[in-house]
Design an enzyme around this catalytic site. Sequence first.
Site: not given
Lengths: 132, 75
Positions: B12-14
């Site tokens: 998942y981001c980042p």
Amino acid sequence: MSASPLFIVLASPEHEKVQLAGMIASVAAVSERPTQLFVSMAAVAIFQKGLSAGERYKGGAFSGLMLEKGAPDAMELFAQGKMLGELSIVACSMALDIQGWTLDDLVEDLFDEAGGLTKFLSDAEAGELIVL
Amino acid sequence: MSTTTIDARGAYCPGPLLELIAGLKLIEIGDEIEVLSSDQGSIKDIPEWVAKVGHEIGESAELDGYWSIRIIKAK
């Protein structure tokens, strides 16, 4: 022209806000934007050394989802921001004193120093300030 | 020019961006990294970061439930 520095105050111990602080700090730091994080109030306790993710992070339903889905650990985000970019992290000396803690009680290799709000606010005049 | 693939699918981001940046430190100027990501935000975030810091973006493609983004180290 280089970006203006970013200053983040993290005072909340809520997982969602700690996670957002980690995301903002790490991405800004690796984007050639000098970033300084000031950890104060109950947020200091989140950084206690030796906790598991389940012990460290408390929050609402979204916190549970992040833990269940394996979102990046906020402590790792801060560490990566320091390793890959220009991120400094200061622990509020007042919050440490209230807890009876020193930097040795916090997650290793994250904090640059214990410091006061006056110095942080003086530094923050040079850039933008976010409070979480 | 050599190409290194970073499989960041499921991150998942980042995460994908940070994996890319760590990977760029290990390759030579002119070499390429292909990032595989299933994170929708990274499809815009990675090219934005690449343009901001002065690397070059290569070809990108949507594959079976994920994206391939190519970045060339320019400095």
